[in-house]
Design a protein around this motif. Structure first.
Motif, PDB file in Angstrom:
ATOM      1  N   CYS A 173       0.822  -1.202   0.000  1.00 40.31           N
ATOM      2  CA  CYS A 173       0.000   0.000   0.000  1.00 40.31           C
ATOM      3  C   CYS A 173       0.859   1.257   0.000  1.00 40.31           C
ATOM      4  N   VAL A 174       0.454   2.220  -0.810  1.00 38.15           N
ATOM      5  CA  VAL A 174       1.149   3.498  -0.916  1.00 38.15           C
ATOM      6  C   VAL A 174       0.155   4.601  -0.565  1.00 38.15           C
ATOM      7  N   PRO A 175       0.479   5.476   0.411  1.00 39.54           N
ATOM      8  CA  PRO A 175      -0.444   6.568   0.746  1.00 39.54           C
ATOM      9  C   PRO A 175      -0.699   7.461  -0.475  1.00 39.54           C
ATOM     10  N   VAL A 176      -1.958   7.868  -0.641  1.00 39.36           N
ATOM     11  CA  VAL A 176      -2.342   8.713  -1.772  1.00 39.36           C
ATOM     12  C   VAL A 176      -2.455  10.160  -1.297  1.00 39.36           C
ATOM     13  N   PRO A 177      -1.752  11.090  -1.941  1.00 41.30           N
ATOM     14  CA  PRO A 177      -1.882  12.500  -1.535  1.00 41.30           C
ATOM     15  C   PRO A 177      -3.277  13.030  -1.818  1.00 41.30           C
ATOM     16  N   ASP A 178      -3.715  14.016  -1.048  1.00 36.32           N
ATOM     17  CA  ASP A 178      -5.068  14.549  -1.164  1.00 36.32           C
ATOM     18  C   ASP A 178      -5.365  15.072  -2.565  1.00 36.32           C
ATOM     19  N   GLN A 179      -4.344  15.628  -3.235  1.00 30.03           N
ATOM     20  CA  GLN A 179      -4.591  16.233  -4.543  1.00 30.03           C
ATOM     21  C   GLN A 179      -4.666  15.215  -5.684  1.00 30.03           C
ATOM     22  N   MET A 180      -4.469  13.933  -5.388  1.00 24.36           N
ATOM     23  CA  MET A 180      -4.550  12.887  -6.411  1.00 24.36           C
ATOM     24  C   MET A 180      -5.939  12.263  -6.390  1.00 24.36           C
ATOM     25  N   SER A 181      -6.617  12.259  -7.549  1.00 25.15           N
ATOM     26  CA  SER A 181      -7.951  11.685  -7.635  1.00 25.15           C
ATOM     27  C   SER A 181      -7.897  10.160  -7.552  1.00 25.15           C
ATOM     28  N   ASP A 182      -9.049   9.546  -7.296  1.00 28.74           N
ATOM     29  CA  ASP A 182      -9.123   8.084  -7.268  1.00 28.74           C
ATOM     30  C   ASP A 182      -8.742   7.491  -8.623  1.00 28.74           C
ATOM     31  N   GLU A 183      -9.191   8.140  -9.712  1.00 29.26           N
ATOM     32  CA  GLU A 183      -8.871   7.642 -11.051  1.00 29.26           C
ATOM     33  C   GLU A 183      -7.369   7.712 -11.310  1.00 29.26           C
ATOM     34  N   ASP A 184      -6.765   8.833 -10.981  1.00 28.83           N
ATOM     35  CA  ASP A 184      -5.323   8.968 -11.185  1.00 28.83           C
ATOM     36  C   ASP A 184      -4.549   7.950 -10.346  1.00 28.83           C
ATOM     37  N   ALA A 185      -4.987   7.751  -9.106  1.00 31.48           N
ATOM     38  CA  ALA A 185      -4.275   6.829  -8.206  1.00 31.48           C
ATOM     39  C   ALA A 185      -4.333   5.397  -8.718  1.00 31.48           C
ATOM     40  N   ALA A 186      -5.493   5.000  -9.276  1.00 32.15           N
ATOM     41  CA  ALA A 186      -5.625   3.636  -9.799  1.00 32.15           C
ATOM     42  C   ALA A 186      -4.868   3.455 -11.097  1.00 32.15           C
ATOM     43  N   ALA A 187      -4.540   4.547 -11.764  1.00 29.06           N
ATOM     44  CA  ALA A 187      -3.826   4.487 -13.042  1.00 29.06           C
ATOM     45  C   ALA A 187      -2.340   4.733 -12.886  1.00 29.06           C
ATOM     46  N   PHE A 188      -1.868   4.857 -11.671  1.00 36.22           N
ATOM     47  CA  PHE A 188      -0.537   5.424 -11.430  1.00 36.22           C
ATOM     48  C   PHE A 188       0.571   4.401 -11.235  1.00 36.22           C
ATOM     49  N   LEU A 189       0.381   3.473 -10.306  1.00 37.94           N
ATOM     50  CA  LEU A 189       1.512   2.687  -9.808  1.00 37.94           C
ATOM     51  C   LEU A 189       2.177   1.828 -10.877  1.00 37.94           C
ATOM     52  N   ILE A 190       1.410   1.007 -11.585  1.00 37.72           N
ATOM     53  CA  ILE A 190       2.023   0.059 -12.516  1.00 37.72           C
ATOM     54  C   ILE A 190       2.618   0.775 -13.722  1.00 37.72           C
ATOM     55  N   ALA A 191       1.839   1.673 -14.336  1.00 39.38           N
ATOM     56  CA  ALA A 191       2.318   2.320 -15.557  1.00 39.38           C
ATOM     57  C   ALA A 191       3.535   3.201 -15.289  1.00 39.38           C
ATOM     58  N   TYR A 192       3.425   4.106 -14.329  1.00 41.51           N
ATOM     59  CA  TYR A 192       4.563   4.978 -14.020  1.00 41.51           C
ATOM     60  C   TYR A 192       5.695   4.198 -13.353  1.00 41.51           C
ATOM     61  N   GLY A 193       5.329   3.275 -12.453  1.00 41.73           N
ATOM     62  CA  GLY A 193       6.368   2.500 -11.782  1.00 41.73           C
ATOM     63  C   GLY A 193       7.186   1.682 -12.755  1.00 41.73           C
ATOM     64  N   THR A 194       6.506   1.031 -13.699  1.00 41.03           N
ATOM     65  CA  THR A 194       7.215   0.234 -14.701  1.00 41.03           C
ATOM     66  C   THR A 194       8.182   1.092 -15.502  1.00 41.03           C
ATOM     67  N   SER A 195       7.702   2.220 -16.001  1.00 42.19           N
ATOM     68  CA  SER A 195       8.546   3.049 -16.858  1.00 42.19           C
ATOM     69  C   SER A 195       9.690   3.696 -16.080  1.00 42.19           C
ATOM     70  N   HIS A 196       9.416   4.136 -14.866  1.00 38.54           N
ATOM     71  CA  HIS A 196      10.470   4.806 -14.100  1.00 38.54           C
ATOM     72  C   HIS A 196      11.584   3.844 -13.711  1.00 38.54           C
ATOM     73  N   VAL A 197      11.215   2.673 -13.203  1.00 39.36           N
ATOM     74  CA  VAL A 197      12.249   1.701 -12.827  1.00 39.36           C
ATOM     75  C   VAL A 197      13.015   1.230 -14.067  1.00 39.36           C
ATOM     76  N   ALA A 198      12.295   1.024 -15.170  1.00 40.24           N
ATOM     77  CA  ALA A 198      12.953   0.580 -16.404  1.00 40.24           C
ATOM     78  C   ALA A 198      13.954   1.604 -16.905  1.00 40.24           C
ATOM     79  N   LEU A 199      13.540   2.851 -16.987  1.00 43.28           N
ATOM     80  CA  LEU A 199      14.390   3.882 -17.579  1.00 43.28           C
ATOM     81  C   LEU A 199      15.481   4.363 -16.626  1.00 43.28           C
ATOM     82  N   ASP A 200      15.156   4.480 -15.349  1.00 45.06           N
ATOM     83  CA  ASP A 200      16.118   5.038 -14.393  1.00 45.06           C
ATOM     84  C   ASP A 200      17.007   3.965 -13.771  1.00 45.06           C
ATOM     85  N   TYR A 201      16.374   3.014 -13.094  1.00 45.66           N
ATOM     86  CA  TYR A 201      17.134   2.003 -12.341  1.00 45.66           C
ATOM     87  C   TYR A 201      17.801   0.973 -13.250  1.00 45.66           C
ATOM     88  N   LYS A 202      17.108   0.564 -14.312  1.00 47.83           N
ATOM     89  CA  LYS A 202      17.644  -0.498 -15.170  1.00 47.83           C
ATOM     90  C   LYS A 202      18.479   0.031 -16.340  1.00 47.83           C
TER      91      LYS A 202
END
Length: 321
Positions: free
Chosen positions: A103-132
């Protein structure tokens, strides 16, 4: 509670009434507000995903919701807290019992739709491009499938990280979505020769590929010396076979990458990435592109938008409130 379940592989999900789960030790019970759909959900229904749950099972890899109960030993997550989570399964339901540590805390300014669309898509791309891939400012990033859920975030993050971004997608409408996300160059995969266009632009230093098949082969041949290639999915249906002699001649690196695997082997990679990404979101530097929001009863139709490639960015299912 209601749950959209797979009762037979290869068939549409069924909306069923099942018992509301109790959180086990280390788990929290979340009242689900929204569920983000992913290409992996289509593979799970077909039975071709890395993980194969026992039938019947509830689909849904990521969610946003409110914690309504905590299991024994849970201290980091509290009742009443709004969270997003990568749970793998169970998100297409009124409630989900999931590990507290995903579980990741959701900031107040992030909508439910944005939060449900956030972790996998952004997480995948960020770890791929930055860490890998260790993408550097000034490098040329080639993104295949650039209008899809993960591809679009790779365009957005690549631009934010200072790269020159080449976006490949099918059709001008989808390319305009990639352009709005920051792409510097656009290639229509329906009509253009990917290899020739990329080479004319100076070649690729990093290739981000959720497609596979012929597009991977073209990208491989358009790489500059010491380029890094990240195959992270095979939406084309073809897993490319990589000729080792091509890697040798140009000193290329092909990087294996399965984002979900880090939940087991090194979760700190994900938590560090989420911290950076949420900071960027709050600062207004990134914003999920959600093309469709449908109710739970229409979850099959929502998945069909992914299957037929009619969606851009993310498709979200709203369950409650």
């Amino acid at each position: 509670m209601r749950a959209m379940q797979v009762t037979e592989l290869g068939q549409p999900m069924k909306l069923r009434d099942i018992p509301t789960p109790d959180p086990q030790p280390g788990q929290v019970l979340v009242k689900v507000h929204t569920c983000g759909l992913n290409f992996g959900d289509l593979l799970i229904i077909k039975g071709t995903y890395q993980e194969k749950p026992q039938l019947p099972f509830t689909l849904g890899m990521e969610l946003c919701g409110t914690v309504v109960a905590v299991g024994e030993g849970v201290t980091a997550v509290a009742t009443g807290q709004r969270v997003a989570a990568y749970c793998g399964f169970d998100a297409l339901a009124d409630y989900a019992a999931i590990p507290a540590d995903v579980c990741v805390p959701v900031p107040d300014q992030m909508s439910d739709e944005d939060a449900a669309a956030f972790l996998i898509a952004y997480g995948t791309s960020h770890v791929a491009l930055d860490y890998k891939a260790h993408l550097k400012a000034g490098e040329r990033l080639l993104v295949l499938g650039a209008s899809g859920g993960v591809g679009l975030t790779a365009v957005e993050l690549g631009k934010l990280m200072g790269a020159e971004v080449i976006a490949v997608a099918r059709g001008d409408d989808k390319l305009q979505v990639a352009k709005a996300a920051g792409a510097d160059h656009l290639i229509n995969s329906d009509s253009a020769d990917i290899r020739e266009v990329v080479k004319s632009l100076g070649g690729a230093d990093v290739v981000y590929d959720p497609i596979g098949g012929d597009q991977f082969k073209a990208a491989l041949r358009a790489c500059n010396p010491e380029a890094r290639l990240i195959p992270l999915g095979f939406a084309s249906g073809e897993v490319p076979q990589i000729p080792a002699n091509h890697l040798l001649v140009k000193n290329l690196t092909v990087i294996g990458f399965y984002w979900g695997g880090y939940t087991r082997v090194n979760p700190k990679v994900l938590t560090d990435s989420f911290e950076t990404l949420i900071t960027w979101y709050v600062a207004g530097k990134i914003k999920p592109h959600v093309s469709n929001v449908l109710p739970l009863e229409q979850a099959n139709e929502a998945l069909d938008l992914l299957k037929t490639r009619k969606a851009t960015g993310k498709v979200v299912v709203r369950i409650a409130g």
